[in-house]
Design an enzyme around this catalytic site. Structure first.
Site, PDB file in Angstrom:
ATOM      1  N   ARG A 253       0.842  -1.214   0.000  1.00  0.00           N
ATOM      2  CA  ARG A 253       0.000   0.000   0.000  1.00  0.00           C
ATOM      3  C   ARG A 253       0.870   1.254   0.000  1.00  0.00           C
ATOM      4  O   ARG A 253       0.576   2.230  -0.677  1.00  0.00           O
ATOM      5  CB  ARG A 253      -0.964   0.023   1.200  1.00  0.00           C
TER       6      ARG A 253
ATOM      7  N   TYR B 267     -16.415  18.090 -14.197  1.00  0.00           N
ATOM      8  CA  TYR B 267     -16.806  16.686 -14.366  1.00  0.00           C
ATOM      9  C   TYR B 267     -17.879  16.321 -13.326  1.00  0.00           C
ATOM     10  O   TYR B 267     -17.753  16.678 -12.157  1.00  0.00           O
ATOM     11  CB  TYR B 267     -15.568  15.789 -14.209  1.00  0.00           C
TER      12      TYR B 267
ATOM     13  N   ASP C   9      -7.497  19.395 -13.608  1.00  0.00           N
ATOM     14  CA  ASP C   9      -7.856  18.074 -14.121  1.00  0.00           C
ATOM     15  C   ASP C   9      -7.547  18.091 -15.618  1.00  0.00           C
ATOM     16  O   ASP C   9      -8.217  18.754 -16.399  1.00  0.00           O
ATOM     17  CB  ASP C   9      -9.345  17.809 -13.852  1.00  0.00           C
TER      18      ASP C   9
ATOM     19  N   LYS D  19      -9.140   7.295 -19.067  1.00  0.00           N
ATOM     20  CA  LYS D  19      -9.473   7.859 -20.369  1.00  0.00           C
ATOM     21  C   LYS D  19      -8.241   7.795 -21.284  1.00  0.00           C
ATOM     22  O   LYS D  19      -7.780   6.718 -21.588  1.00  0.00           O
ATOM     23  CB  LYS D  19     -10.006   9.286 -20.186  1.00  0.00           C
TER      24      LYS D  19
HETATM   25  C1  LIG Z   1     -13.815  10.183 -15.897  1.00  0.00           C
HETATM   26  C2  LIG Z   1     -13.346  11.473 -15.331  1.00  0.00           C
HETATM   27  C3  LIG Z   1     -13.039  11.615 -13.973  1.00  0.00           C
HETATM   28  C4  LIG Z   1     -13.240  10.484 -12.967  1.00  0.00           C
HETATM   29  O1  LIG Z   1     -12.362   9.440 -13.190  1.00  0.00           O
HETATM   30  P1  LIG Z   1     -12.680   7.898 -12.860  1.00  0.00           P
HETATM   31  O2  LIG Z   1     -11.428   7.209 -13.277  1.00  0.00           O
HETATM   32  O3  LIG Z   1     -13.896   7.513 -13.644  1.00  0.00           O
HETATM   33  O4  LIG Z   1     -12.952   7.808 -11.389  1.00  0.00           O
HETATM   34  C5  LIG Z   1     -12.558  12.825 -13.524  1.00  0.00           C
HETATM   35  N1  LIG Z   1     -12.411  13.875 -14.369  1.00  0.00           N
HETATM   36  C6  LIG Z   1     -12.721  13.792 -15.677  1.00  0.00           C
HETATM   37  C7  LIG Z   1     -12.539  14.990 -16.557  1.00  0.00           C
HETATM   38  C8  LIG Z   1     -13.195  12.598 -16.203  1.00  0.00           C
HETATM   39  O5  LIG Z   1     -13.520  12.533 -17.504  1.00  0.00           O
END
Ligand SMILES: *Cc1c(COP(=O)(O)O)cnc(C)c1O
Length: 421
Positions: A79, A131, A203, A228
């Site tokens: 961890r 998001y 982000d 993504k």
């Molecule tokens: C999908 C997404 C998230 C969240 O991520 P997960 O891996 O699904 O928890 C956060 N920010 C953006 C811009 C996203 O597209």
């Protein structure tokens, strides 16, 4: 020497064993000062195994590690740190032009862990078009533990100053936003935020470090849903973060271990495998995104197109200044209503009707009834998320095939407007 013959002189005592090499230690020499993006993607955190020579380091599944003496170890407990995770963290640090990388079990776990740097009673300013999951965390989880949140339209960075209170500690940005692809000027927001000693988090999921490196523009921390583009193959849920601020890094490292929302060694390995082709994929996402946007803009079945790479985008100049490309996300309003959009989404052959984005395959969705259904209708309308707004995650298939598919599905969906009046 005949067998059985012993040497007359005693054999010299074996030398003391050399200290064990730091197994899997991520290569630290690969930084953006010395290498270009594609070289870093392939080599940062990816040195061959010093013991076996394996070009791809083995999966390190052990949860615990032998100590040479009490406290003398390379790894202690999985961890706290794990060789596969270290490698991935070294890679994201290099790609985002940071010095510290962090991996979490999802993008959402990254958000939740990072927001634990706040002190009770803190106020956060978030871009309003954030998001959905981040909006939910801020408004339903962080707020229940005494963190106050303001959602602010930061398309004009000047709106930031008026929202800052004596308790403000952090500014959360996403750019381009989802799904209406509005931009936030990272340098301008960071400059204002830093006058007030605020932490700026970006982000960077939508563009990936290939097209945008927020730390270079003044942000303190960059976060990703690596689910993504970074993994890029729609088969891992994982989150990443990077910074070049040592104090912030120490705090996040502590929280990563204390909260424990860490990814498995396999998911780290798999994400790093995906990340090695990020530059190749992003180039093609960019080529296809631009081609699709231009095609849609000229299509009679399309009401409007949103893509930062079009001169018609209100922040096209900012996009050119702050980004190195425009990416693979395109939004458009089909001529018709939500039923027209629904027909379009059912009639594509290459585009799959599905949530998520950033994979090699093209995906499409209807934000108002899918990813953004949780936002009240009047708020959606104010953000421009109309019922006929379609979001495309343009994949890396052949450009002509993608365009032919969009063309037939739009024609077919719009033609039937007349029958469904
Ligand atoms: C999908 C997404 C998230 C969240 O991520 P997960 O891996 O699904 O928890 C956060 N920010 C953006 C811009 C996203 O597209």
């Amino acid at each position: 020497m005949p067998s059985g013959d012993l040497p007359s002189a005693p054999v010299a005592a074996a030398p003391a064993p050399a200290p064990a090499p730091a197994l899997f230690a991520p290569h630290t020499g690969f930084t953006h000062e010395h290498f270009g993006f594609g070289t870093l993607a392939i080599h940062a955190g990816a040195n061959p195994d010093p013991v076996t020579g394996a070009v791809i380091p083995a999966l390190s599944l052990s949860t615990t590690f032998k100590q040479r003496a009490v406290g003398d170890f390379a790894y202690e407990y999985s961890r706290s740190a794990n060789p596969n995770r270290d490698n991935l963290e070294a890679a994201i640090a290099a790609l985002e032009h940071g010095t510290h990388g962090f991996a979490f079990s999802s993008g959402s776990a990254t958000t939740a862990t990072v927001l634990n740097i706040l002190k009770p009673g803190a106020h956060i300013i978030s871009v309003n078009d954030v998001y959905g999951g981040t909006h939910r965390y801020l408004s339903k989880v962080a707020s229940s533990v005494g963190v106050d949140v303001s959602f602010v339209n930061l398309e004009d960075a000047g709106n930031l100053a008026a929202a800052i209170t004596p308790n403000t500690q952090l500014v959360w940005i996403e750019t381009p936003t989802n799904p209406t692809l509005k931009l936030v000027d990272i340098a301008a927001v960071s400059a204002i935020a830093h006058q007030h000693n605020l932490i700026v988090v970006v982000d960077n999921t939508f563009l990936s470090p290939y097209f945008q490196t927020p730390l270079d523009l003044g942000a303190d921390l960059v976060v990703h849903s690596a689910t993504k583009y970074i993994n890029g193959h729609s088969d891992v849920v994982l989150g990443l973060a990077a910074t070049k601020d040592d104090a912030l890094a120490a705090r996040i490292r502590f929280l990563q271990n204390a909260i424990g929302a860490i990814p498995s060694p396999f998911d780290c390995y798999q994400t790093q495998r995906g990340l090695k082709t990020l530059h190749l994929r992003m180039r093609q996402h960019g080529v296809n995104g631009q081609a699709v946007a231009e095609f849609l803009a000229a299509h009679e079945g399309v009401e409007s197109v949103i893509y930062p790479g079009l001169a018609s985008h209100p922040q096209h100049e900012l996009a050119k200044r702050q980004q190195r490309g425009f990416g693979g996300m395109v939004a458009f309003r089909i001529r018709g209503d939500t039923h027209t959009a629904d027909r379009f989404l059912q009639r594509t052959h290459l585009f799959t009707l599905a949530e998520s984005l950033g994979g090699v395959e093209s995906l499409s969705e209807l934000p108002a009834r899918m990813t953004h259904a949780g936002i009240p209708a009047e708020q959606r309308e104010a953000l421009g998320i109309t019922d006929n707004l379609v979001r495309l995650s343009v994949g890396v298939e052949e450009t002509a095939d993608i365009i032919a598919d969009l063309d037939q599905a739009i024609r077919s969906a719009v033609k039937d407007n007349y029958y469904h009046k």
